[in-house]
Design an enzyme around this catalytic site. Structure first.
Site, PDB file in Angstrom:
ATOM      1  N   ALA A  73       0.832  -1.202   0.000  1.00  0.00           N
ATOM      2  CA  ALA A  73       0.000   0.000   0.000  1.00  0.00           C
ATOM      3  C   ALA A  73       0.866   1.250   0.000  1.00  0.00           C
ATOM      4  O   ALA A  73       1.994   1.236   0.507  1.00  0.00           O
ATOM      5  CB  ALA A  73      -0.901  -0.003   1.231  1.00  0.00           C
ATOM      6  N   ASP A  74       0.319   2.308  -0.583  1.00  0.00           N
ATOM      7  CA  ASP A  74       1.010   3.590  -0.548  1.00  0.00           C
ATOM      8  C   ASP A  74      -0.008   4.712  -0.689  1.00  0.00           C
ATOM      9  O   ASP A  74      -1.007   4.557  -1.395  1.00  0.00           O
ATOM     10  CB  ASP A  74       2.050   3.698  -1.669  1.00  0.00           C
ATOM     11  CG  ASP A  74       2.942   4.908  -1.460  1.00  0.00           C
ATOM     12  OD1 ASP A  74       3.805   4.842  -0.569  1.00  0.00           O
ATOM     13  OD2 ASP A  74       2.761   5.934  -2.147  1.00  0.00           O
ATOM     14  N   SER A  75       0.254   5.817  -0.024  1.00  0.00           N
ATOM     15  CA  SER A  75      -0.612   6.994  -0.124  1.00  0.00           C
ATOM     16  C   SER A  75       0.238   8.215  -0.436  1.00  0.00           C
ATOM     17  O   SER A  75       1.320   8.382   0.141  1.00  0.00           O
ATOM     18  CB  SER A  75      -1.349   7.237   1.193  1.00  0.00           C
ATOM     19  OG  SER A  75      -2.186   6.152   1.490  1.00  0.00           O
TER      20      SER A  75
END
Length: 193
Positions: A73-75
């Site tokens: 995941a990455d934001s």
């Protein structure tokens, strides 16, 4: 079914726990700054950068854990299609807040499942945030409330706590803003079983 979370984010692990998704954390240790630098040199959009980072983290851990379903995941924050990075100093944090001040911007959360070293599913969700028009004094007072480790680890605002006061409005799923578009993840896991 147990999944591996390729992220050191305590908030992402909490979201999985809240929705009773059995998971184990295995940190990917990818050099995010180097990857971002390389992608920015190729004029990649914030969305593409977020997707790539989620995939790279997922695949790296997946290579070491065959037959496991690995979630990366990455934001990222996107302002006028420009990537806003996490600050490296308090001065930089203030400059970032000044940029976002009285502006509509987007928080992009990307996730990727991999198995046996290959991506099997990915998804990105965009949330719209509009910051209030705040004075320099108000921005500085806000920054004084955030400890340095939190600031450098999670970026300039923590929407789950004091950062909420910075916004005129937030449009988007709460869990997605926190780092995981959990409803889409759960849909995929249901189909996967």
């Amino acid at each position: 079914m147990k999944i591996i979370l390729a992220s050191k984010s305590g908030v992402r692990k909490q979201i999985l726990d809240k929705y009773k998704i059995d998971s184990e954390v295995v940190v990917s240790n990818v050099d995010e700054d180097e990857i971002k630098k390389s992608l920015l040199a190729e004029k990649a959009s914030p969305l593409l950068i977020s997707k790539n980072l989620a995939e790279i983290k997922s695949i790296k851990v997946s290579n070491k854990h065959p037959n496991s379903l690995v979630l990366g995941a990455d934001s990222v924050i996107s302002l006028n299609d420009e990537l806003i990075n996490k600050p490296k100093s308090r001065q930089e944090a203030f400059i970032i807040l000044k940029k976002l001040n009285n502006s509509k911007h987007y928080l992009i959360s990307s996730v990727c499942f991999s198995k046996n070293g290959a991506m099997v599913w990915n998804y990105s969700e965009k949330s719209e945030l509009m910051m209030k028009n705040l004075t320099d004094d108000q921005l500085n007072k806000y920054l004084e409330q955030i400890d340095t480790e939190t600031l450098f680890k999670y970026g300039v605002y923590q929407v789950e706590s004091k950062g909420l006061s910075l916004f005129k409005y937030i449009k988007g799923d709460h869990d997605s803003i926190m780092g995981l578009p959990i409803k889409k993840i759960m849909n995929y896991i249901q189909q996967y079983k």
